[in-house]
Design a protein around this motif. Structure first.
Motif, PDB file in Angstrom:
ATOM      1  N   GLY A 100      -6.309   8.698  21.929  1.00 27.04           N
ATOM      2  CA  GLY A 100      -7.180   8.808  20.768  1.00 27.04           C
ATOM      3  C   GLY A 100      -8.272   7.745  20.772  1.00 27.04           C
ATOM      4  N   ASP A 146      -3.982  19.129  26.889  1.00 26.49           N
ATOM      5  CA  ASP A 146      -2.514  19.145  26.820  1.00 26.49           C
ATOM      6  C   ASP A 146      -1.907  19.807  28.048  1.00 26.49           C
ATOM      7  OD1 ASP A 146      -2.830  21.896  26.370  1.00 26.49           O
ATOM      8  OD2 ASP A 146      -2.778  21.644  24.226  1.00 26.49           O
ATOM      9  N   LYS A 199      -8.834  16.949  23.580  1.00 27.71           N
ATOM     10  CA  LYS A 199      -7.630  16.305  24.117  1.00 27.71           C
ATOM     11  C   LYS A 199      -6.857  17.295  24.982  1.00 27.71           C
ATOM     12  CE  LYS A 199      -3.228  14.291  22.699  1.00 27.71           C
ATOM     13  NZ  LYS A 199      -2.322  14.021  21.576  1.00 27.71           N
ATOM     14  N   GLU A 211     -14.372  12.279  24.815  1.00 24.50           N
ATOM     15  CA  GLU A 211     -13.959  11.530  23.614  1.00 24.50           C
ATOM     16  C   GLU A 211     -14.910  11.810  22.449  1.00 24.50           C
ATOM     17  OE1 GLU A 211     -15.009   9.832  26.384  1.00 24.50           O
ATOM     18  OE2 GLU A 211     -13.167   9.233  27.409  1.00 24.50           O
ATOM     19  N   GLN A 245      -7.261  22.121  26.834  1.00 28.94           N
ATOM     20  CA  GLN A 245      -6.630  21.974  25.516  1.00 28.94           C
ATOM     21  C   GLN A 245      -6.294  23.354  24.979  1.00 28.94           C
ATOM     22  OE1 GLN A 245      -8.814  19.588  22.634  1.00 28.94           O
ATOM     23  NE2 GLN A 245      -7.979  20.750  20.934  1.00 28.94           N
ATOM     24  N   GLU A 276      -8.099  10.353  26.248  1.00 24.47           N
ATOM     25  CA  GLU A 276      -7.896  11.372  25.220  1.00 24.47           C
ATOM     26  C   GLU A 276      -6.482  11.312  24.645  1.00 24.47           C
ATOM     27  OE1 GLU A 276      -8.467  12.328  28.435  1.00 24.47           O
ATOM     28  OE2 GLU A 276     -10.603  12.791  28.545  1.00 24.47           O
ATOM     29  N   GLN A 277      -5.503  10.966  25.482  1.00 26.59           N
ATOM     30  CA  GLN A 277      -4.126  10.882  24.997  1.00 26.59           C
ATOM     31  C   GLN A 277      -3.957   9.705  24.040  1.00 26.59           C
ATOM     32  OE1 GLN A 277      -2.322  13.485  25.810  1.00 26.59           O
ATOM     33  NE2 GLN A 277      -3.927  14.164  27.215  1.00 26.59           N
TER      34      GLN A 277
END
Lengths: 244, 244, 244, 244, 244, 244
Positions: A170, D174, D172, D167, D234, A167-168
């Motif tokens: 992309g 964080d 994503k 994905e 996220q 995910e980091q």
């Protein structure tokens, strides 16, 4: 060159190909493709922490150890060939000569498809640089004016294999490959990576969970294929087909 | 149901399927698939300007005229079946009953793959709504608790066909289909659309230029396939394969 | 209708138009456009904290107070007309009738261009809903089969005005408008918003800083225009021009 | 209400909270937060395949079974409270009354932060719908004019928990949360989900691999924390801090 | 090295750090961090228009003047140290030796977190180049084989500070820092930038408006913190936490 | 230099300007602009397949032939000037001297706007490299410290012209230019490209279909302009205007 279909893997460091597409290598080799692995560097500076922690190491010793591991892994996967470009790592940098050497290899192999890293990687700029170079050298290999007379390259797909934190980066897989039948080979290759034992289970988990995604996307509870292990890939170029 | 593989096209208005995937319909029908077209509306209010400009028209007359054109086009493509849900257009809106009717159709067809519009369309919100509904109804059709006892749906791919201004819609094709062999049928179907003659040449140009993209992506000047006409599609879900 | 060019502002709540495009309203009105403001709601529930904190308020009282402020602001800007659809807020919801009322207004105004909110707003879902409805109603207004005989809409640009936290909304301005000559009017309109005094300086700062961006993008230190105040807008559709 | 900090989990179906944030629930409960789980539906139609395959089931029986499992899981995690809104699934739909019931709950809990699904999910439109509703109801709960006199909501963070195929959902993370100390509770809760045993190992693998990501991002081979299990989230909104 | 926590700011030109993270520098220094500023260039060619307009300047004179301003600003902020790499600007380019010098500095400082520019900047390619180099050198500093024996770097966060036109750069802040208590120091540092007086008010406005965003995101009208000035930052890597 | 407005086209290879912005060149020249074309390379290695297939060619012969074609095309378009930087192709690479030569040209021309390639091109890395260099040299040309005393550059727009497969390049046009009145000149210029005859019809189709997009976006069936041929462009920077 034989008449076999061929694959070219472009690996920034000498171990990347094992975790990320070892299954694809073993599977396509079994299916009659000749798979060539190009290691742009040994990962000697940046991905050999265990060796450096031992102390008393030289760069050449580390390179030699890494090369040995990579060759063993390639053998475990049954790969047709493994090449080392020794371009240095952290940072990886290919000058014009190194790039043209990679172009030579691409033209020699004439791959049906290529494999490399994700487009973006804020943790490891060598990875995204490798893909940038792969795209650039694919283009040069297509140029009729580069070493005129040589067989120019067609338009092989470039698949981006799975990075460490998807995910980091992309990275979004658009195809899952069932590697159940060659899992033993991939697992054997993984075990050749003595310096990175902390990653073995991680990539076993990845393979199992991608197996779940394969089952889900091939039909789920209403008829999905019972894949146990899979690998995911992202395509750079569109496919051309006769049937959807 | 026969044992044939099947395709389901979900078209917001009754002419969309012609321009956007007429080639895919004709080609798969020739290859032994049964292709069903579901027109959610006739496009009677928003895509029948020519008829309304004639004056003296009622909504029913416009619907009837549009239906006739769509049936003629479906016949020209050799489509297995065409269904009209008559849900209204500009705006298109499906209530729960209409959605469940679409779910019934999906389960009846049990499509190998589905086709619908782009995810985003700031010019035509009906188009993106149709795809939203397609995804929702695909999900409902997979639910074991929806009309228990019926055969539930597997995990068919959803291809998004080409919108009118691709870049404005954020649509990116990842697969090109060679429709050269069925171009005559698509051209015949296009000519059934008497009300939208201003679009005929536009979509002929599109088909020719997608043919160029097919040639380019299948090898270009070093061995690309000589496709003259093609269609492009964007996949929503990843593929599951045994070979890359 | 006069022969003037026209503008239609679609504002989710009755104060939005002031902060976000008050300058554009005043400027175009001065340049001979007739600017109509459509307030979909009064922002009576969600954007009237100061009034509710006073206690003893009814919904109708809050609506009336908000309407009065909005009318005063519209007058300060010299706007041609302001309309209130009273569709309710938090959440804002337009049923089919309300949407058709907005379509009626669009057709009546026949705007050269329209103005509304950003596409995305995780803080205020009314805002993004207003833009969704604006796009949908623009499409319906273009349909020859909607109230046949009425003048249908052409293809007016839809500008998205500046939201409160631009980066969180994914809003990116592609045009800056110099509002220096009408800043006094905008500042007067802002001061009509007695209930939201905490925002006055905020939007003065915004106008000054957008002035800086105007100077920078019109030439910077090598000839930029000395704009003191500006507003930014994001275009939804491409422009059509005779000169770049 | 006690003086404890609070958390509100908004789960589309009654099992989602277990896989996706069971660790966060158990950990924050242990740290003195009161965690409330709101299940918008039981997942009775779409996520209870195993029950429906048994045959002879009614919708009420499936709901009851699912509720029992969810309550057992909530207990295993030590959650403060679990609420069922019974809004139906496949598709999940909340009318205005249901939304206001959720607003009531949000105001009652006054969460320090909220948890819900990814913004996008082409496999399961209920999931993204739940998040859309969560954002909308968070906004309504902040409105001073909604049930005037009640304590309005501040600005709690909304964390999006991990979807099944990250994905494909454009999710994503964080932030990674170390859940090693409460893994036993999460594993116990997972085992309450008798109907979805095929997912147990999948989410164990996820937790282990997120543990690896935690180690990597907290320092890696040069001092990373030895987390064995983690969960990723996220954030929708920016944080406000006194120290980076 | 003391036992203090540390920060490393990587500034493409010698004034960037003032506008973009002067508050963060002063605040963390007050909180006991040692903050080191690395200016990759003086901005001598591209960001010293006022000096060049005076005429009769040499490059060395401009560099000296810029250095003096930067040192004064660093002092005003109370920064622990400021270093100048003098790599040239417009364009900024670091060869391998310069990069390794930056790696040396990173390892020396061992930053708890780093600060640099936005990922993209079509106005100023030096800015995005600086961040590219920051990510690359962070990676090299983590390599056990780079100057073996030195203390390798852990995994510090990289915060991207605010660029001049945030939306054009695709920069999205995910954290706001309250700098009210050190605003006087930032304002003093800003006033050291005699050559760019046209930017003073601009960045005062930015700080005030980010203060508004801080208040909004910390609770708004229902309890937000009364920050008057703030700075925003975008994180490159996920956080690792024990509590959400 | 005359007092005319000016345009600068930056073309990676010597034929790119013809297909991609030949209409814009001819049109602006007719409108009184002086248009200068800068060809960074001849495309001698990578875009001259037809010549190389003839056999017996040297690089210089290919360059000469390509130059002749490009000069003929520029003449057909009536361009003010065409310059060749001869920086080599496949890969295209500009060292510092070549970049400064391009800066010199930019300052000499003082363009009102510039034209170059799409930001991304996985098929042709030269194309995206050209745009990267265009942005970098635009910045250098703005630096008061670069060759002090020369007239520095303002802030010209940079338009990205249409790439070969728009969707694969992530290129989105935001402006369409009506080139109907100069189509004959563009068609004549296209026919100068004897080596790439396979692209003639492709770009005729593109021009016709962009004409359709022009009609649609200028009013469609309710008053759109009857453009027959158009070109599309994507703007990098925001516009600054006095009227929306």
């Amino acid at each position: 060159m034989s008449d076999n279909k061929t694959v070219l893997v472009i690996s920034a460091h000498s171990a990347d190909f094992v975790w990320r597409c070892g299954g694809a290598i073993a599977l396509h080799q079994e299916r009659g493709y000749d798979v060539t692995i190009a290691c742009l560097s040994y990962g000697e500076r940046g991905e050999s922490a265990k060796l450096w922690k031992q102390g008393g190491m030289t760069l050449d010793q580390v390179k030699a150890a890494r090369r040995k591991e990579a060759e063993a892994a390639a053998a475990a996967l049954g790969a047709h060939d493994i090449q080392f470009l020794d371009a240095g790592d952290y940072p990886l940098e290919l000058d014009r000569d190194k790039k043209f050497a990679l172009v030579d290899l691409i033209r020699q192999v004439q791959p049906t498809f290529m494999l490399s890293h994700s487009m973006y990687d804020p943790y490891n700029t060598d990875h995204m640089y490798a893909t940038k170079v792969a795209m650039e050298c694919r283009m040069i290999a297509q140029a009729w004016g580069h070493n005129p007379g040589e067989k120019v390259l067609g338009a092989p797909q470039l698949y981006l294999f799975e990075p460490h934190q998807t995910e980091q980066m992309g990275w979004k897989p658009d195809v899952f490959l069932d590697i159940t039948s060659v899992w033993d080979k991939k697992w054997a290759a993984i075990q050749c990576m003595q310096g990175q034992e902390h990653l073995w289970t991680f990539y076993e988990n990845v393979a199992e969970n991608r197996g779940n995604h394969f089952r889900r996307n091939s039909g789920g509870q209403a008829g999905g294929r019972a894949a146990k292990y899979a690998e995911g890939f992202q395509s750079v170029y569109p496919r051309t087909v006769d049937e959807l």
